[in-house]
Design an enzyme around this catalytic site. Sequence first.
Site, PDB file in Angstrom:
ATOM      1  N   GLY A   5      19.340  32.970  61.008  1.00 35.30           N
ATOM      2  CA  GLY A   5      18.791  32.935  59.651  1.00 35.30           C
ATOM      3  C   GLY A   5      18.079  34.208  59.228  1.00 35.30           C
ATOM      4  O   GLY A   5      17.244  34.188  58.322  1.00 35.30           O
ATOM      5  N   ASP A  60      25.878  38.938  54.647  1.00 35.05           N
ATOM      6  CA  ASP A  60      24.451  38.924  54.306  1.00 35.05           C
ATOM      7  C   ASP A  60      24.171  39.651  53.000  1.00 35.05           C
ATOM      8  O   ASP A  60      23.246  39.304  52.272  1.00 35.05           O
ATOM      9  CB  ASP A  60      23.625  39.557  55.425  1.00 35.05           C
ATOM     10  CG  ASP A  60      23.341  38.537  56.517  1.00 35.05           C
ATOM     11  OD1 ASP A  60      23.093  37.369  56.168  1.00 35.05           O
ATOM     12  OD2 ASP A  60      23.390  38.902  57.697  1.00 35.05           O
ATOM     13  N   THR A 180      10.674  32.763  72.689  1.00 35.29           N
ATOM     14  CA  THR A 180      10.044  33.660  71.710  1.00 35.29           C
ATOM     15  C   THR A 180       9.073  34.603  72.415  1.00 35.29           C
ATOM     16  O   THR A 180       9.013  35.801  72.122  1.00 35.29           O
ATOM     17  CB  THR A 180       9.312  32.832  70.632  1.00 35.29           C
ATOM     18  OG1 THR A 180      10.265  31.973  70.032  1.00 35.29           O
ATOM     19  CG2 THR A 180       8.677  33.704  69.569  1.00 35.29           C
ATOM     20  N   CYS A 377      42.390  35.019  43.883  1.00 32.10           N
ATOM     21  CA  CYS A 377      43.122  36.157  44.438  1.00 32.10           C
ATOM     22  C   CYS A 377      44.486  35.728  45.018  1.00 32.10           C
ATOM     23  O   CYS A 377      45.426  35.572  44.254  1.00 32.10           O
ATOM     24  CB  CYS A 377      42.263  36.887  45.460  1.00 32.10           C
ATOM     25  SG  CYS A 377      42.817  38.585  45.672  1.00 32.10           S
ATOM     26  N   GLN A 381      48.138  34.748  43.141  1.00 35.30           N
ATOM     27  CA  GLN A 381      49.468  35.301  43.446  1.00 35.30           C
ATOM     28  C   GLN A 381      50.427  34.164  43.819  1.00 35.30           C
ATOM     29  O   GLN A 381      51.589  34.154  43.395  1.00 35.30           O
ATOM     30  CB  GLN A 381      49.353  36.312  44.589  1.00 35.30           C
ATOM     31  CG  GLN A 381      48.508  37.529  44.203  1.00 35.30           C
ATOM     32  CD  GLN A 381      48.201  38.439  45.394  1.00 35.30           C
ATOM     33  OE1 GLN A 381      48.534  38.138  46.526  1.00 35.30           O
ATOM     34  NE2 GLN A 381      47.540  39.550  45.123  1.00 35.30           N
ATOM     35  N   GLU A 401      54.389  40.707  50.219  1.00 34.56           N
ATOM     36  CA  GLU A 401      53.510  40.631  51.397  1.00 34.56           C
ATOM     37  C   GLU A 401      54.113  39.684  52.441  1.00 34.56           C
ATOM     38  O   GLU A 401      54.011  39.907  53.635  1.00 34.56           O
ATOM     39  CB  GLU A 401      52.121  40.122  50.979  1.00 34.56           C
ATOM     40  CG  GLU A 401      51.179  39.924  52.157  1.00 34.56           C
ATOM     41  CD  GLU A 401      49.740  39.622  51.736  1.00 34.56           C
ATOM     42  OE1 GLU A 401      49.457  39.516  50.528  1.00 34.56           O
ATOM     43  OE2 GLU A 401      48.890  39.493  52.640  1.00 34.56           O
ATOM     44  N   HIS A 508      37.809  38.160  42.578  1.00 39.90           N
ATOM     45  CA  HIS A 508      37.019  37.160  43.312  1.00 39.90           C
ATOM     46  C   HIS A 508      35.747  36.824  42.523  1.00 39.90           C
ATOM     47  O   HIS A 508      34.711  37.467  42.741  1.00 39.90           O
ATOM     48  CB  HIS A 508      36.612  37.716  44.680  1.00 39.90           C
ATOM     49  CG  HIS A 508      37.744  37.854  45.632  1.00 39.90           C
ATOM     50  ND1 HIS A 508      38.170  36.818  46.428  1.00 39.90           N
ATOM     51  CD2 HIS A 508      38.548  38.897  45.923  1.00 39.90           C
ATOM     52  CE1 HIS A 508      39.182  37.225  47.180  1.00 39.90           C
ATOM     53  NE2 HIS A 508      39.440  38.481  46.886  1.00 39.90           N
ATOM     54  N   GLU A 510      33.758  34.540  42.941  1.00 39.88           N
ATOM     55  CA  GLU A 510      32.692  34.022  43.820  1.00 39.88           C
ATOM     56  C   GLU A 510      31.669  35.088  44.217  1.00 39.88           C
ATOM     57  O   GLU A 510      30.542  34.759  44.560  1.00 39.88           O
ATOM     58  CB  GLU A 510      33.294  33.365  45.064  1.00 39.88           C
ATOM     59  CG  GLU A 510      33.983  34.289  46.056  1.00 39.88           C
ATOM     60  CD  GLU A 510      35.468  34.525  45.769  1.00 39.88           C
ATOM     61  OE1 GLU A 510      35.883  34.337  44.618  1.00 39.88           O
ATOM     62  OE2 GLU A 510      36.197  34.917  46.704  1.00 39.88           O
TER      63      GLU A 510
HETATM   64  N1  GLN Z   1      46.835  39.174  50.376  1.00 34.09           N
HETATM   65  C1  GLN Z   1      46.715  39.400  48.989  1.00 34.09           C
HETATM   66  C2  GLN Z   1      46.707  40.882  48.648  1.00 34.09           C
HETATM   67  O1  GLN Z   1      46.461  41.717  49.486  1.00 34.09           O
HETATM   68  C3  GLN Z   1      45.483  38.711  48.423  1.00 34.09           C
HETATM   69  C4  GLN Z   1      44.208  39.236  48.969  1.00 34.09           C
HETATM   70  C5  GLN Z   1      43.037  38.318  48.722  1.00 34.09           C
HETATM   71  O2  GLN Z   1      43.214  37.134  48.492  1.00 34.09           O
HETATM   72  N2  GLN Z   1      41.844  38.832  48.783  1.00 34.09           N
HETATM   73  O3  GLN Z   1      46.938  41.250  47.527  1.00 34.09           O
END
Ligand code: GLN
Length: 533
Positions: A5, A60, A180, A377, A381, A401, A508, A510
């Site tokens: 933590g 982190d 500790t 992401c 795709q 890919e 992303h 998130e």
């Molecule tokens: N593998 C995919 C790419 O390289 C998606 C990457 C991901 O989801 N961050 O474009």
Amino acid sequence: MSGVGKGITTSSIGKILQAYGLGVTAFKIDPYINVDAGTMNPTEHGEVFVLKDGYETDQDMGNYERFLNIELSRDNYMTTGMVYKSVIERERNLEYVGKCVQVVPHIPLEVIARIKRTAKKDKADVAIIEIGGTVGEYENILFLEAIRMMKIESPKDVITVMVSYIPTPSTIGEMKTKPTQHAVRTLNGTGIQPDIIVARASRPLDEKRKGKIAIFCSVRKEDVISAPDVESIYDVPLNFEKDHLSAILFHKLGLKPRKQNDTLEEWARVVKRIHSATDEVHIGIVGKYFKTGDYVLSDAYISVIEALKHAACKIGKKAILTWIDSTDFEEDSKKLATLKQYNGIIIPGGFGKRGIEGKLAVIRYCRLKKLPYFGLCYGMQLLVVEYARDVLGLRDAHSTEVSPDTKHPVVDIMPEQKENMRKKNYGATMRLGHYLAHIFPKTIAWSAYGTENILERHRHRYEVNPEYVEDLKKGGLVFSATSPDGVLMEIAELPKKNHPFFLATQFHPEFQSSLLHPHPLFVAFLKACMKKQ
Ligand code: GLN
């Protein structure tokens, strides 16, 4: 110790100081040789968090940003590899003017210089530095040495906090402070005495245990802070305040609060909402990074988990998350029907071939059964691949890919990236960091964001192939956001009249969600999930 933590402690100390009006910045030091976290396997190291400048770092850094609402840069991250690399480069550039360049003091001096430079750039009153690893390891010794040297230079401006685990062995049923005590002795061996000890344990420490730690570890009893297990990580700053951590920090650093702690009150109100939510929203997260030995870890998707929690808190619900391995659906397609039990499905980012057909089957199921789907992401795709196959009838459509020779490369690498790949210049082949995108009106994305221009963070090599965009659009798929020049597709969705929520992002989202500012797309997704019967 890793996982005890330290990251949440660092973030919470920052939050408390911020609440009193202080400018705060944070650093993570990872003692490994890797120059960044981009090449590390998420099952081993957890999620790779991407900063706005594109630097690939430790999870982190995500905690710091989520707690502190600040945007960090590559300067806030340090690895042994990075530090050695710059010292060696400087030596080659004759910057040490003929001196013998040594591990000590030159490596710690470089660490100190980086910390000071960045704290100044970030205009911080207090810089909080988290040293990864465990006391007593060889790996982090030079970073501890840097802290020791800083403290000698400015004794009143540097304090050290040790986060220590206090086990309660089940056979004894009592908290044991001995580990500790030993850890502090080991730390003393590096010339550092902790000013504050954060005692991580299953329960709050009793007075007796605090007293024992105080005597054996040479700290005041008041400087032993209880850090019991909590239901939500966002409880931690509030728990620290129960032990008056802010007063201790101000006293030890000789600083004064700049304002009343109204932000922590707002924080407390939001945290209360997390605890009082009873109405559940069930989300299935379909990925592949879950198993390591006999254990199932969710660390690889920590930002997705937190973004879901932030959004759930905003709408007053409790998010219940289930990890689903996509390969399960490849072995037995009847298992798809089990997805019915969820209010919505997320396919987060990923790389490589394993489990891909399973993910495509999940996306098709969500599309046809009108189950809310949110792709991140790779999740976008694959949405495009599934749509091209099933709706446009391009049976062997794929991402290059997975299938480099496919007849229909609906997801492909852009020409300039291909050149980098050919030269094996892999570090330069990713689109990393934040990029501007334009959203089109009257779309789900538009109503979620309520704005036209967005800056979102990327980490991928492949893109929706521009040659297929017109066909996909004709087939009914909406690209609701694109790069400003219109070439790169950033969000794909189906119109609301056809599906309650079928939306995916090339970026992303998130990475930019925080407790006080949940990401609008996660909020929109959960709202749609709540409507599902
Ligand atoms: N593998 C995919 C790419 O390289 C998606 C990457 C991901 O989801 N961050 O474009």
